[in-house]
Design a protein around this motif. Structure first.
Motif, PDB file in Angstrom:
ATOM      1  N   GLY A  31      83.093  33.451  68.919  1.00 56.81           N
ATOM      2  CA  GLY A  31      84.489  34.219  68.391  1.00 56.81           C
ATOM      3  C   GLY A  31      84.818  33.741  67.162  1.00 56.81           C
ATOM      4  N   ILE A  32      84.499  32.456  66.730  1.00 56.94           N
ATOM      5  CA  ILE A  32      85.240  31.703  65.355  1.00 56.94           C
ATOM      6  C   ILE A  32      84.977  32.565  64.135  1.00 56.94           C
ATOM      7  CG2 ILE A  32      83.063  30.160  64.849  1.00 56.94           C
ATOM      8  CD1 ILE A  32      86.877  29.601  64.449  1.00 56.94           C
ATOM      9  N   VAL A  33      83.773  33.065  63.819  1.00 53.11           N
ATOM     10  CA  VAL A  33      83.496  33.805  62.694  1.00 53.11           C
ATOM     11  C   VAL A  33      84.470  35.078  62.669  1.00 53.11           C
ATOM     12  CG1 VAL A  33      81.812  35.103  61.165  1.00 53.11           C
ATOM     13  CG2 VAL A  33      81.253  32.905  62.429  1.00 53.11           C
ATOM     14  N   GLU A  34      84.315  35.678  63.850  1.00 53.69           N
ATOM     15  CA  GLU A  34      85.360  37.092  63.961  1.00 53.69           C
ATOM     16  C   GLU A  34      86.635  36.849  63.722  1.00 53.69           C
ATOM     17  OE1 GLU A  34      81.341  37.561  65.986  1.00 53.69           O
ATOM     18  OE2 GLU A  34      83.011  35.872  66.048  1.00 53.69           O
ATOM     19  N   ALA A  75      98.748  27.242  65.080  1.00 59.57           N
ATOM     20  CA  ALA A  75      97.668  26.204  65.179  1.00 59.57           C
ATOM     21  C   ALA A  75      96.728  26.424  66.367  1.00 59.57           C
ATOM     22  CB  ALA A  75      98.284  24.775  65.546  1.00 59.57           C
ATOM     23  N   LEU A  76      95.431  26.454  66.104  1.00 54.62           N
ATOM     24  CA  LEU A  76      94.478  26.605  67.170  1.00 54.62           C
ATOM     25  C   LEU A  76      93.626  25.268  67.526  1.00 54.62           C
ATOM     26  CD1 LEU A  76      93.135  30.185  66.174  1.00 54.62           C
ATOM     27  CD2 LEU A  76      94.813  29.664  67.730  1.00 54.62           C
ATOM     28  N   GLU A  77      93.829  24.968  68.854  1.00 50.85           N
ATOM     29  CA  GLU A  77      93.152  23.612  69.165  1.00 50.85           C
ATOM     30  C   GLU A  77      92.476  23.838  70.461  1.00 50.85           C
ATOM     31  OE1 GLU A  77      92.907  20.462  68.630  1.00 50.85           O
ATOM     32  OE2 GLU A  77      94.051  20.084  66.799  1.00 50.85           O
ATOM     33  N   ASP A  78      91.518  22.585  70.758  1.00 54.04           N
ATOM     34  CA  ASP A  78      91.050  22.610  72.145  1.00 54.04           C
ATOM     35  C   ASP A  78      91.486  21.313  72.798  1.00 54.04           C
ATOM     36  OD1 ASP A  78      88.310  20.551  71.876  1.00 54.04           O
ATOM     37  OD2 ASP A  78      89.448  21.051  70.090  1.00 54.04           O
ATOM     38  N   SER A  79      91.811  20.247  72.191  1.00 54.33           N
ATOM     39  CA  SER A  79      92.163  19.256  72.697  1.00 54.33           C
ATOM     40  C   SER A  79      93.789  18.735  73.071  1.00 54.33           C
ATOM     41  CB  SER A  79      91.364  17.875  72.167  1.00 54.33           C
ATOM     42  OG  SER A  79      92.394  17.701  71.001  1.00 54.33           O
ATOM     43  N   LEU A 129      88.197  32.078  72.231  1.00 55.27           N
ATOM     44  CA  LEU A 129      88.852  32.440  70.860  1.00 55.27           C
ATOM     45  C   LEU A 129      89.021  34.029  70.821  1.00 55.27           C
ATOM     46  CD1 LEU A 129      86.753  30.098  68.584  1.00 55.27           C
ATOM     47  CD2 LEU A 129      89.127  30.157  68.726  1.00 55.27           C
ATOM     48  N   GLN A 130      88.210  34.863  71.517  1.00 59.21           N
ATOM     49  CA  GLN A 130      88.316  36.218  71.568  1.00 59.21           C
ATOM     50  C   GLN A 130      89.702  36.637  72.063  1.00 59.21           C
ATOM     51  OE1 GLN A 130      85.785  34.760  72.537  1.00 59.21           O
ATOM     52  NE2 GLN A 130      83.805  35.671  71.817  1.00 59.21           N
ATOM     53  N   ASP A 131      90.243  35.881  73.106  1.00 60.59           N
ATOM     54  CA  ASP A 131      91.470  35.907  73.803  1.00 60.59           C
ATOM     55  C   ASP A 131      92.657  35.512  72.829  1.00 60.59           C
ATOM     56  OD1 ASP A 131      90.472  36.780  76.042  1.00 60.59           O
ATOM     57  OD2 ASP A 131      90.551  34.792  77.054  1.00 60.59           O
ATOM     58  N   ALA A 132      92.342  34.585  71.967  1.00 64.00           N
ATOM     59  CA  ALA A 132      93.331  33.984  70.854  1.00 64.00           C
ATOM     60  C   ALA A 132      93.438  35.210  69.895  1.00 64.00           C
ATOM     61  CB  ALA A 132      92.909  32.826  70.156  1.00 64.00           C
ATOM     62  N   GLN A 133      92.248  35.858  69.382  1.00 65.67           N
ATOM     63  CA  GLN A 133      92.259  36.925  68.232  1.00 65.67           C
ATOM     64  C   GLN A 133      93.052  38.203  68.892  1.00 65.67           C
ATOM     65  OE1 GLN A 133      88.661  37.743  66.580  1.00 65.67           O
ATOM     66  NE2 GLN A 133      89.094  39.917  66.401  1.00 65.67           N
ATOM     67  N   ALA A 134      93.109  38.558  70.284  1.00 63.10           N
ATOM     68  CA  ALA A 134      93.806  39.606  70.936  1.00 63.10           C
ATOM     69  C   ALA A 134      95.233  39.352  70.693  1.00 63.10           C
ATOM     70  CB  ALA A 134      93.142  39.639  72.411  1.00 63.10           C
TER      71      ALA A 134
END
Length: 227
Positions: free
Chosen positions: A97-100, A171-175, A213-218
């Motif tokens: 999902g990152i490229v999208e 901001a988008l993060e994982d940690s 990331l798809q959920d973040a995009q939504a």
């Protein structure tokens, strides 16, 4: 997935972590630490390495120095660096999902930056090898600040370089360390957990937590449609 609160505003800029969020590199990094520690007969568990996810080199070094001497830390860092470089040259996969999401933001003219604990020049080299470097206006790394994540410095500098108020940035993060940095900078934050999932103390920060990331995009799409 549990319903996630809508974003309160259309962000004027979006700032991305790199490892574990955009590039699936955390597993490679942890495998390198674990392999070299075993070869050097150092007494560390997988849980110990997970505790270093999202931290800069200096904080990782301080954690190691609590258990082994400086010579052993230096040897471990050197061997891990060489092994990691060899593996990353073979290419690292992207997170789904990152490229999208990057293409969506680019199409709507939303500025973008990277805020990563990885130092230069490795950060730019990894982004370029992954085909992501061209999506970003700026790349801010732990080489650029006095205090890496979980301090807010990296995110504050990224917002400054983009010319945006931190309060108007997403901001988008994982940690956990990255989320603490972003929230500490006053940004709206979305966490997409990878290897380390949020505990109750992290959840208490009140940021949004999504599965992908798809959920973040939504969460962004309705705002972009109204823009």
């Amino acid at each position: 997935m549990t319903a996630i609160a809508a974003l309160p505003f259309l962000p004027e800029a979006v700032i991305f972590d790199m490892d574990g969020l955009m590039i699936d590199s955390e597993r490679v990094s942890l495998a390198c630490w674990s392999q070299e520690a075993q070869e050097l007969a150092l007494p560390f568990t997988d849980e110990f390495w997970l505790g270093m996810v999202g931290l800069g080199d200096r904080d990782c070094e301080q954690r190691l120095l609590q258990h082994i001497d400086a010579d052993a830390v230096a040897a471990l860092f050197a061997r891990c660096h060489d092994l990691y470089e060899a593996r990353t040259q073979q290419g690292l996969p992207l997170r789904p999902g990152i490229v999208e999401i990057l293409q969506l933001l680019q199409a709507h003219g939303i500025p973008r930056a990277v805020a990563t604990s990885t130092r230069q020049p490795r950060a730019s080299r990894k982004l370029a090898a992954s085909g992501l470097l061209g999506y970003f206006d700026h790349v801010v790394t732990s080489s650029d600040v006095a205090h890496p994540k979980p301090a807010p410095d990296i995110y504050l500098l990224a917002a400054q370089k983009l010319g945006k108020a931190p309060s108007r940035c997403l901001a988008l993060e994982d940690s956990p360390a990255g989320i603490r940095a972003a929230v500490g900078a006053g940004m709206t934050a979305i966490q997409v957990p990878d290897l380390v999932h949020p505990d109750d103390a992290l959840r208490a920060l009140g940021h949004r937590i999504v599965d992908s990331l798809q959920d973040a995009q939504a969460l962004l799409v309705p705002l972009l449609r109204r823009a």
